[in-house]
Design a protein around this motif. Structure first.
Motif, PDB file in Angstrom:
ATOM      1  N   ILE A  24       0.864  -1.189   0.000  1.00 25.25           N
ATOM      2  CA  ILE A  24       0.000   0.000   0.000  1.00 25.25           C
ATOM      3  C   ILE A  24       0.894   1.231   0.000  1.00 25.25           C
ATOM      4  CG2 ILE A  24      -1.776   1.277   1.248  1.00 25.25           C
ATOM      5  CD1 ILE A  24      -2.749  -1.353   2.397  1.00 25.25           C
ATOM      6  N   GLU A  41       0.166   6.069   1.557  1.00 24.67           N
ATOM      7  CA  GLU A  41      -0.684   6.272   2.715  1.00 24.67           C
ATOM      8  C   GLU A  41       0.082   5.864   3.969  1.00 24.67           C
ATOM      9  OE1 GLU A  41      -4.530   4.506   2.469  1.00 24.67           O
ATOM     10  OE2 GLU A  41      -4.756   4.913   0.319  1.00 24.67           O
ATOM     11  N   VAL A  49      -4.270   4.269   6.808  1.00 19.25           N
ATOM     12  CA  VAL A  49      -4.742   2.951   6.393  1.00 19.25           C
ATOM     13  C   VAL A  49      -5.673   2.352   7.450  1.00 19.25           C
ATOM     14  CG1 VAL A  49      -4.020   0.580   5.900  1.00 19.25           C
ATOM     15  CG2 VAL A  49      -2.740   2.501   4.942  1.00 19.25           C
ATOM     16  N   ALA A  99      -8.967   4.232   7.480  1.00 13.82           N
ATOM     17  CA  ALA A  99      -9.805   3.839   6.341  1.00 13.82           C
ATOM     18  C   ALA A  99     -10.461   2.479   6.603  1.00 13.82           C
ATOM     19  CB  ALA A  99      -8.964   3.793   5.069  1.00 13.82           C
ATOM     20  N   GLY A 100      -9.711   1.554   7.197  1.00 13.21           N
ATOM     21  CA  GLY A 100     -10.286   0.246   7.518  1.00 13.21           C
ATOM     22  C   GLY A 100     -11.401   0.339   8.542  1.00 13.21           C
ATOM     23  N   GLN A 143      -5.425  -1.094  -6.807  1.00 10.92           N
ATOM     24  CA  GLN A 143      -5.912  -1.074  -5.420  1.00 10.92           C
ATOM     25  C   GLN A 143      -6.166  -2.475  -4.853  1.00 10.92           C
ATOM     26  OE1 GLN A 143      -6.069   1.932  -3.909  1.00 10.92           O
ATOM     27  NE2 GLN A 143      -5.378   2.844  -5.834  1.00 10.92           N
ATOM     28  N   ASN A 200      -4.188  -4.454  -3.032  1.00 14.24           N
ATOM     29  CA  ASN A 200      -3.759  -4.563  -1.636  1.00 14.24           C
ATOM     30  C   ASN A 200      -4.713  -3.812  -0.701  1.00 14.24           C
ATOM     31  OD1 ASN A 200      -1.447  -6.114  -2.201  1.00 14.24           O
ATOM     32  ND2 ASN A 200      -0.276  -4.278  -2.735  1.00 14.24           N
ATOM     33  N   GLN A 201      -5.205  -2.661  -1.149  1.00 14.67           N
ATOM     34  CA  GLN A 201      -6.152  -1.908  -0.322  1.00 14.67           C
ATOM     35  C   GLN A 201      -7.450  -2.690  -0.133  1.00 14.67           C
ATOM     36  OE1 GLN A 201      -4.198  -0.684  -2.602  1.00 14.67           O
ATOM     37  NE2 GLN A 201      -3.545   1.415  -2.167  1.00 14.67           N
ATOM     38  N   LEU A 257      -8.869  -3.858   3.449  1.00 15.70           N
ATOM     39  CA  LEU A 257     -10.193  -3.434   3.920  1.00 15.70           C
ATOM     40  C   LEU A 257     -11.077  -4.641   4.231  1.00 15.70           C
ATOM     41  CD1 LEU A 257     -10.918  -0.414   1.535  1.00 15.70           C
ATOM     42  CD2 LEU A 257     -10.202  -0.344   3.930  1.00 15.70           C
TER      43      LEU A 257
END
Length: 258
Positions: free
Chosen positions: A20, A23, A28, A31-32, A106, A108-109, A113
């Motif tokens: 990621i 960020e 991170v 956001a999670g 995205q 990995n994001q 998440l």
């Protein structure tokens, strides 16, 4: 299988976090947390109209007499919407690269998440379920126990109705035997109604006291039978017969009212 899947995720999580870019760890994690809260909120907003729509479909289209669901039960259903292996498998199934060789955007994001949602729902919601069930007052009898209790009441009511017809047909309608039977069934019915109420009635409280005293008396009988065997006044076979009768009495008391 669940353990293997989460083990795979744990092994991949360091590389996922390292992949990621742009960020900070705080961003991170934030956001999670926000994404997890959004998923939980969306489910809570959907289960209420979903429950109402399901009941309407069953009543109007399927012509079924379906009882309305209490808001507390619907809230519990929404809160119990935990994510697990399926969500994780969907995220891990994303390809690393597209057909043109470019990295999947995205990826990995998305996996991180998904991990946050699984953690929030399984750990936070899962651990809070017992307390929530007690707070909502839904920690009563299970569906099977409720069905058994309802069936017992209907059986006792049918027996009382049949007993009434027998007394009408019998010339000696006020006989002692029929009166004792009627008292027995009315006592059972009152006890069942007391068990289904929030506060037990007088009959239920008396029955609990009777159970306690009866258990103590059977313990006394067992002790006497054991002493008689130890004093060689009865044989082992007689002791086993007496203990079997007492065990059957314990079993009957555990499954019946009187």
């Amino acid at each position: 299988l669940n353990g293997i899947v989460f083990l795979v995720l744990g092994l991949q999580l360091p590389s996922i976090l390292a992949g990621i870019q742009g960020e900070s760890p705080t961003e991170v994690i934030l956001a999670g947390a926000l994404f997890s809260a959004l998923v939980i909120l969306l489910r809570m907003l959907w289960v209420f109209p979903g429950a109402w729509l399901s009941i309407r479909i069953q009543r109007l289209l399927l012509r079924r007499q379906t009882d309305a669901v209490s808001p507390r039960s619907v809230f519990l259903v929404g809160w119990a919407g935990m994510r697990g292996v399926l969500a994780l498998a969907a995220a891990l199934s994303l390809p690393i690269r597209l057909n043109n060789g470019a990295p999947f955007p995205q990826r990995n994001q998305i996996i991180f998440l998904t991990f946050c949602v699984i953690f929030a729902t399984l750990v936070l919601q899962g651990l809070s379920l017992p307390m929530l069930i007690r707070r909502l007052g839904l920690a009563g009898a299970s569906a099977g126990e409720q069905e058994e209790s309802s069936a017992r009441r209907q059986m006792v009511e049918a027996a009382l109705q049949s007993l009434k017809q027998i007394r009408e047909q019998n010339a000696n309608g006020e006989s002692s035997a029929l009166s004792q039977l009627e008292e027995y069934y009315r006592r059972r019915l009152a006890l069942l109604e007391g068990e289904s109420a929030d506060e037990p009635n007088e009959v239920a409280r008396n029955a609990q006291r009777v159970r306690f005293v009866a258990q103590e008396l059977r313990d006394v009988e067992r002790a006497v039978a054991m002493n008689l065997r130890n004093e060689n006044k009865i044989h082992d076979e007689a002791l086993r017969t007496l203990e079997r009768e007492l065990d059957l009495a314990d079993a009957r008391q555990a499954r019946s009212e009187f």
